[in-house]
Design a protein around this motif. Structure first.
Motif, PDB file in Angstrom:
ATOM      1  N   LEU A 137      -1.163  -2.469   4.575  1.00  0.00           N
ATOM      2  CA  LEU A 137      -1.287  -1.026   4.340  1.00  0.00           C
ATOM      3  C   LEU A 137       0.039  -0.362   3.962  1.00  0.00           C
ATOM      4  N   PRO A 138       1.166  -0.669   4.626  1.00  0.00           N
ATOM      5  CA  PRO A 138       2.444  -0.069   4.191  1.00  0.00           C
ATOM      6  C   PRO A 138       2.852  -0.518   2.784  1.00  0.00           C
ATOM      7  N   GLU A 139       2.592  -1.765   2.432  1.00  0.00           N
ATOM      8  CA  GLU A 139       2.943  -2.240   1.095  1.00  0.00           C
ATOM      9  C   GLU A 139       2.109  -1.554   0.022  1.00  0.00           C
ATOM     10  N   LEU A 143       3.608   0.723  -3.061  1.00  0.00           N
ATOM     11  CA  LEU A 143       3.317   0.439  -4.464  1.00  0.00           C
ATOM     12  C   LEU A 143       2.735   1.662  -5.178  1.00  0.00           C
ATOM     13  N   LEU A 144       2.037   2.504  -4.428  1.00  0.00           N
ATOM     14  CA  LEU A 144       1.396   3.686  -5.004  1.00  0.00           C
ATOM     15  C   LEU A 144       2.190   4.970  -4.773  1.00  0.00           C
ATOM     16  N   SER A 145       3.309   4.883  -4.045  1.00  0.00           N
ATOM     17  CA  SER A 145       4.104   6.067  -3.677  1.00  0.00           C
ATOM     18  C   SER A 145       3.236   7.087  -2.940  1.00  0.00           C
ATOM     19  N   ARG A 146       2.485   6.610  -1.956  1.00  0.00           N
ATOM     20  CA  ARG A 146       1.618   7.470  -1.145  1.00  0.00           C
ATOM     21  C   ARG A 146       1.920   7.250   0.327  1.00  0.00           C
ATOM     22  N   MET A 147       1.273   8.032   1.176  1.00  0.00           N
ATOM     23  CA  MET A 147       1.339   7.829   2.612  1.00  0.00           C
ATOM     24  C   MET A 147       0.475   6.627   2.975  1.00  0.00           C
ATOM     25  N   VAL A 148       0.821   5.989   4.092  1.00  0.00           N
ATOM     26  CA  VAL A 148       0.038   4.841   4.545  1.00  0.00           C
ATOM     27  C   VAL A 148      -1.376   5.293   4.883  1.00  0.00           C
ATOM     28  N   ALA A 149      -2.361   4.530   4.439  1.00  0.00           N
ATOM     29  CA  ALA A 149      -3.767   4.866   4.690  1.00  0.00           C
ATOM     30  C   ALA A 149      -4.026   4.990   6.184  1.00  0.00           C
ATOM     31  N   ALA A 150      -4.676   6.082   6.581  1.00  0.00           N
ATOM     32  CA  ALA A 150      -4.915   6.356   7.994  1.00  0.00           C
ATOM     33  C   ALA A 150      -6.286   5.889   8.465  1.00  0.00           C
ATOM     34  N   ASP A 151      -7.166   5.527   7.534  1.00  0.00           N
ATOM     35  CA  ASP A 151      -8.513   5.104   7.912  1.00  0.00           C
ATOM     36  C   ASP A 151      -9.079   4.198   6.817  1.00  0.00           C
ATOM     37  N   PRO A 152     -10.211   3.533   7.089  1.00  0.00           N
ATOM     38  CA  PRO A 152     -10.781   2.605   6.112  1.00  0.00           C
ATOM     39  C   PRO A 152     -11.143   3.258   4.784  1.00  0.00           C
ATOM     40  N   GLY A 159      -6.918   0.857  -2.447  1.00  0.00           N
ATOM     41  CA  GLY A 159      -7.223  -0.424  -3.052  1.00  0.00           C
ATOM     42  C   GLY A 159      -7.756  -0.275  -4.464  1.00  0.00           C
ATOM     43  N   ARG A 160      -8.614   0.712  -4.673  1.00  0.00           N
ATOM     44  CA  ARG A 160      -9.161   0.947  -6.018  1.00  0.00           C
ATOM     45  C   ARG A 160      -8.068   1.465  -6.961  1.00  0.00           C
ATOM     46  N   ALA A 161      -7.139   2.237  -6.437  1.00  0.00           N
ATOM     47  CA  ALA A 161      -6.020   2.703  -7.263  1.00  0.00           C
ATOM     48  C   ALA A 161      -5.145   1.531  -7.692  1.00  0.00           C
ATOM     49  N   LEU A 162      -4.949   0.556  -6.803  1.00  0.00           N
ATOM     50  CA  LEU A 162      -4.163  -0.626  -7.163  1.00  0.00           C
ATOM     51  C   LEU A 162      -4.886  -1.465  -8.206  1.00  0.00           C
ATOM     52  N   CYS A 163      -6.204  -1.527  -8.116  1.00  0.00           N
ATOM     53  CA  CYS A 163      -6.977  -2.255  -9.135  1.00  0.00           C
ATOM     54  C   CYS A 163      -6.722  -1.671 -10.530  1.00  0.00           C
ATOM     55  N   LYS A 164      -6.521  -0.374 -10.588  1.00  0.00           N
ATOM     56  CA  LYS A 164      -6.293   0.280 -11.874  1.00  0.00           C
ATOM     57  C   LYS A 164      -4.946  -0.102 -12.489  1.00  0.00           C
ATOM     58  N   LEU A 165      -4.064  -0.721 -11.696  1.00  0.00           N
ATOM     59  CA  LEU A 165      -2.794  -1.198 -12.241  1.00  0.00           C
ATOM     60  C   LEU A 165      -2.963  -2.505 -13.002  1.00  0.00           C
TER      61      LEU A 165
END
Length: 264
Positions: A137-139, A143-152, A159-165
Motif C-alpha cells: 500500500l505505501p509503494e 507511485l501515484l503521489s497519493r495518500m496511502v489507501a485507508a480501506d479496501p 490499483g486501477r489507477a496503476l493499471c492505467k500506467l
C-alpha cells in the motif's frame, strides 16, 4: 525445466533480495538465474551500506543469461537508482517474457532502498512492460503521489489507477493494512481477492520479494496470472506461518521458504 530470472539486489543476511528469490524458485520447482543490481550490507536488524552495480555490468549479466538459458519469466526487485532502472529496461528491450515487477522502496528495517528519480524511471520505463506489478500500500501510494489507501475500496481505486500506467495486472498487497485478516487484491482483466488470517510473527523479512518471485515461478511454469498469484499467496502464507521455527537473527527474521521440504 522451467527457468526464472531475478533482477534485484543482494541481501547479505539471506532473507530478502536475490537470496530470497532463488530460495523461492527452488522451493517451487523452478531453476533460478540472477542479475545483481546492488550489493547491500544488511542483517535482520538494519541495512548498513548499499553499493550499486554499474549499468554496463547489469546489461552484461542480462545478456549472458538470455544468450544461453531459456528464461520463462523475469522478476525485478530492488533497482535503487535511475541508472540501474534504465539499464534493466534497455537490457530487456525486445525480450518477450512475462515480467513481475516488485517496486522495492523500503527495507523491512525501515531503511530506504531507492532514489526518487529511480521511482520516476520505473514508472516510465518498467511499469508499462510489466505483466504483474506487486506494490504494497505505501509503494502504490508513492507511485501515484497519493495518500496511502485507508480501506479496501481506496486500495482498489489505486490499483486501477496503476493499471492505467500500462501494466497488465496489479496485485495490491494488504500486509500494511490493519485488522485480523490480510487481503491481497488482484486487479486486471478480472478482479480477485486473496485473504488469510493475519499471522502474529515478527519474522516477515523478505515477504514482498518472495511473493513476487513465487508469482514469477508460476508464470515460468506456464500458469495464467490468477492461478500463479493464488498459488504464490498460499505458499507464502505457509512460509510466514512456519517462520518462527527458523530462529534466524535477532531482528526481523526471514520467512521459511522451505517449510514444505525441511523436517525439523
Amino acid at each position: 525445466m522451467a527457468i526464472a530470472l531475478t533482477i534485484a539486489g543482494s541481501d547479505s543476511g539471506g532473507g530478502a533480495g536475490i537470496q530470497a528469490d532463488l530460495k523461492t524458485f527452488s522451493a517451487l520447482g523452478v531453476y533460478g538465474a540472477s542479475v545483481l543490481t546492488a550489493i547491500t550490507a544488511q542483517n535482520t536488524r538494519a541495512v548498513t551500506r548499499v553499493e550499486g552495480v554499474s549499468a554496463a555490468m547489469i546489461r552484461a549479466q542480462v545478456d549472458a543469461v538470455f544468450d544461453d538459458l531459456g528464461i520463462g519469466a523475469v522478476k525485478i526487485g530492488m533497482l535503487g537508482t535511475a541508472e540501474a532502472t534504465r539499464a534493466v529496461a534497455e537490457a530487456l528491450e525486445g525480450r518477450a517474457v512475462p515480467l513481475v515487477l516488485d517496486p522495492v522502496m523500503i527495507a523491512k528495517s525501515g531503511d530506504r532502498l531507492i532514489q526518487d528519480d529511480a521511482i520516476d524511471a520505473m514508472r516510465e520505463l518498467l511499469i508499462p512492460r510489466a505483466t504483474v506489478l506487486t506494490p504494497n500500500l505505501p509503494e502504490a501510494a508513492r507511485l501515484l503521489s497519493r495518500m496511502v489507501a485507508a480501506d479496501p475500496t481506496e486500495a482498489e481505486v489505486q490499483g486501477r489507477a496503476l493499471c492505467k500506467l500500462g501494466t497488465g495486472w496489479v496485485l495490491m498487497k494488504g500486509g500494511h493494512a490493519e485488522g485480523p485478516v490480510c487481503t491481497d487484491l488482484l486487479i486486471g482483466p478480472a478482479t480477485r481477492s486473496f485473504s488469510a488470517p493475519r499471522i502474529e510473527t515478527g519474522n516477515t523479512h523478505g515477504t514482498g520479494c518472495s511473493l513476487s518471485s513465487a508469482i514469477a515461478a508460476g508464470l515460468a511454469q506456464g500458469l495464467p496470472v490468477p492461478e500463479a498469484v493464488a498459488r504464490a499467496h498460499g505458499w507464502l502464507q505457509g512460509a510466514i506461518a512456519a517462520a518462527d521455527r527458523l530462529r534466524v537473527g535477532s531482528g526481523h527474521g526471514p520467512v521459511h521458504h522451505f517449510h514444505q521440504w525441511w523436517r525439523e
